[in-house]
Design a protein around this motif. Sequence first.
Motif, PDB file in Angstrom:
ATOM      1  N   ASN A   1       0.815  -1.209   0.000  1.00 27.91           N
ATOM      2  CA  ASN A   1       0.000   0.000   0.000  1.00 27.91           C
ATOM      3  C   ASN A   1       0.849   1.259   0.000  1.00 27.91           C
ATOM      4  O   ASN A   1       0.531   2.233  -0.700  1.00 27.91           O
ATOM      5  N   ASP A   2       1.938   1.247   0.777  1.00 33.57           N
ATOM      6  CA  ASP A   2       2.807   2.418   0.829  1.00 33.57           C
ATOM      7  C   ASP A   2       3.574   2.610  -0.473  1.00 33.57           C
ATOM      8  O   ASP A   2       3.798   3.747  -0.915  1.00 33.57           O
ATOM      9  N   VAL A   3       4.005   1.515  -1.092  1.00 39.42           N
ATOM     10  CA  VAL A   3       4.684   1.598  -2.391  1.00 39.42           C
ATOM     11  C   VAL A   3       3.756   2.214  -3.429  1.00 39.42           C
ATOM     12  O   VAL A   3       4.134   3.130  -4.167  1.00 39.42           O
ATOM     13  N   VAL A   4       2.519   1.726  -3.477  1.00 41.36           N
ATOM     14  CA  VAL A   4       1.558   2.235  -4.450  1.00 41.36           C
ATOM     15  C   VAL A   4       1.218   3.689  -4.162  1.00 41.36           C
ATOM     16  O   VAL A   4       1.143   4.522  -5.083  1.00 41.36           O
ATOM     17  N   SER A   5       1.014   4.021  -2.891  1.00 40.79           N
ATOM     18  CA  SER A   5       0.703   5.403  -2.541  1.00 40.79           C
ATOM     19  C   SER A   5       1.827   6.339  -2.966  1.00 40.79           C
ATOM     20  O   SER A   5       1.581   7.403  -3.541  1.00 40.79           O
ATOM     21  N   SER A   6       3.065   5.947  -2.711  1.00 43.96           N
ATOM     22  CA  SER A   6       4.213   6.780  -3.102  1.00 43.96           C
ATOM     23  C   SER A   6       4.264   6.972  -4.607  1.00 43.96           C
ATOM     24  O   SER A   6       4.538   8.075  -5.097  1.00 43.96           O
ATOM     25  N   ALA A   7       3.991   5.901  -5.356  1.00 44.89           N
ATOM     26  CA  ALA A   7       4.018   5.989  -6.816  1.00 44.89           C
ATOM     27  C   ALA A   7       2.918   6.913  -7.323  1.00 44.89           C
ATOM     28  O   ALA A   7       3.154   7.741  -8.229  1.00 44.89           O
ATOM     29  N   ILE A   8       1.716   6.818  -6.748  1.00 45.59           N
ATOM     30  CA  ILE A   8       0.607   7.666  -7.196  1.00 45.59           C
ATOM     31  C   ILE A   8       0.866   9.124  -6.820  1.00 45.59           C
ATOM     32  O   ILE A   8       0.589  10.041  -7.614  1.00 45.59           O
ATOM     33  N   GLU A   9       1.385   9.369  -5.629  1.00 44.46           N
ATOM     34  CA  GLU A   9       1.697  10.747  -5.215  1.00 44.46           C
ATOM     35  C   GLU A   9       2.715  11.369  -6.169  1.00 44.46           C
ATOM     36  O   GLU A   9       2.574  12.535  -6.590  1.00 44.46           O
ATOM     37  N   THR A  10       3.751  10.602  -6.521  1.00 45.48           N
ATOM     38  CA  THR A  10       4.769  11.098  -7.453  1.00 45.48           C
ATOM     39  C   THR A  10       4.163  11.356  -8.822  1.00 45.48           C
ATOM     40  O   THR A  10       4.484  12.350  -9.487  1.00 45.48           O
ATOM     41  N   LEU A  11       3.280  10.461  -9.252  1.00 38.30           N
ATOM     42  CA  LEU A  11       2.605  10.632 -10.542  1.00 38.30           C
ATOM     43  C   LEU A  11       1.772  11.910 -10.553  1.00 38.30           C
ATOM     44  O   LEU A  11       1.791  12.673 -11.524  1.00 38.30           O
ATOM     45  N   ALA A  12       1.055  12.154  -9.460  1.00 41.72           N
ATOM     46  CA  ALA A  12       0.217  13.347  -9.367  1.00 41.72           C
ATOM     47  C   ALA A  12       1.058  14.615  -9.386  1.00 41.72           C
ATOM     48  O   ALA A  12       0.741  15.590 -10.101  1.00 41.72           O
ATOM     49  N   GLU A  13       2.137  14.634  -8.616  1.00 42.78           N
ATOM     50  CA  GLU A  13       3.000  15.819  -8.591  1.00 42.78           C
ATOM     51  C   GLU A  13       3.662  16.033  -9.939  1.00 42.78           C
ATOM     52  O   GLU A  13       3.821  17.182 -10.383  1.00 42.78           O
ATOM     53  N   ASN A  14       4.046  14.940 -10.598  1.00 44.04           N
ATOM     54  CA  ASN A  14       4.675  15.081 -11.908  1.00 44.04           C
ATOM     55  C   ASN A  14       3.697  15.651 -12.931  1.00 44.04           C
ATOM     56  O   ASN A  14       4.079  16.453 -13.790  1.00 44.04           O
ATOM     57  N   PHE A  15       2.434  15.234 -12.839  1.00 44.22           N
ATOM     58  CA  PHE A  15       1.444  15.787 -13.762  1.00 44.22           C
ATOM     59  C   PHE A  15       1.346  17.297 -13.611  1.00 44.22           C
ATOM     60  O   PHE A  15       1.278  18.034 -14.598  1.00 44.22           O
ATOM     61  N   SER A  16       1.379  17.767 -12.374  1.00 43.23           N
ATOM     62  CA  SER A  16       1.309  19.213 -12.137  1.00 43.23           C
ATOM     63  C   SER A  16       2.591  19.917 -12.563  1.00 43.23           C
ATOM     64  O   SER A  16       2.548  20.901 -13.301  1.00 43.23           O
TER      65      SER A  16
END
Length: 311
Positions: free
Chosen positions: A133-148
Amino acid sequence: MSVCAMILALILDFVFGDPTVRWHPVRVLGYTITSFEKVSRRLPCSPRVQGVFFLFMNLLAVLVPVWILYVLPHGTFTGILINGVMIYFALGGTCLAREVEQVGYALGSLGLESARERVRMLVSRDTGHMGENDVVSSAIETLAENFSDSACATLFYAALGGPVLAWLHRATNTLDAMVGYKTEEYQDFGWASARFDDLLNYLPARISAFVVALVAATAGGDTRVTLDCVRKDGASLASPNSGYPIAAFAGALGVSLCGPTWYFGELKEKPYIGIGARPNAFDLMSALSLYWNAYALASFLALGLAGVMAL
């Protein structure tokens, strides 16, 4: 010309991503940043003043050659080619998403330890103790910040001012990534770079959250729920901007992101963002679908803005 240049940049980004070559302008900028840091730290003044000088010199080193290439007289085709390539090198919409795809592949085929290794290459947090769960959360957070930061913001500034403004943003974002840490070493020295990056990303971060909300249905989400999550949690992180795209992804996916996180051996009590359970590997695939659809919409909106600016 600006619309055609942006179309070329988007095509190049989708086809080639971010080439891992030493002469890539962002990597050259990294070498320049390292050199200017050594020079700036020798100045007989406070670390904050050193940091202001450091920021100014790096931006000057980037923007002068970009501006010269931008204003040089050239034919229509040559101008589109030069401007398109310059915007392409400033744009980072494709590369990180493909790296996050590898995290999903590792989780599904290679195991948790391999996924931790993949995430370690994308984030500054400690990953050795992370569960799925933490691995996936970190990946999604990074994806979201990268989109911005690397997609929406770059497209926004390219539409407003071509490669010059696109590179103003890219250079500032790179400076913040390298010296914008809240550590004893960089707390004061990196202050100017971090604050200028916050300023440039203020509007793009909020625009990116709105764009994600518009395509939330493509990931099984709802636009209104996503916007409610952005209003509730967008300002909950210490950064004035990063919480907005993260909250948009969390709301669209119906999951909870962030939470307490280890950085350099120290636990940081970050709040949870979003609603629902912690994300799993399926949510990561949904997040990637959400990302690509949001990137497509942001591209069309940016091309429309560039067309208006060209009138």
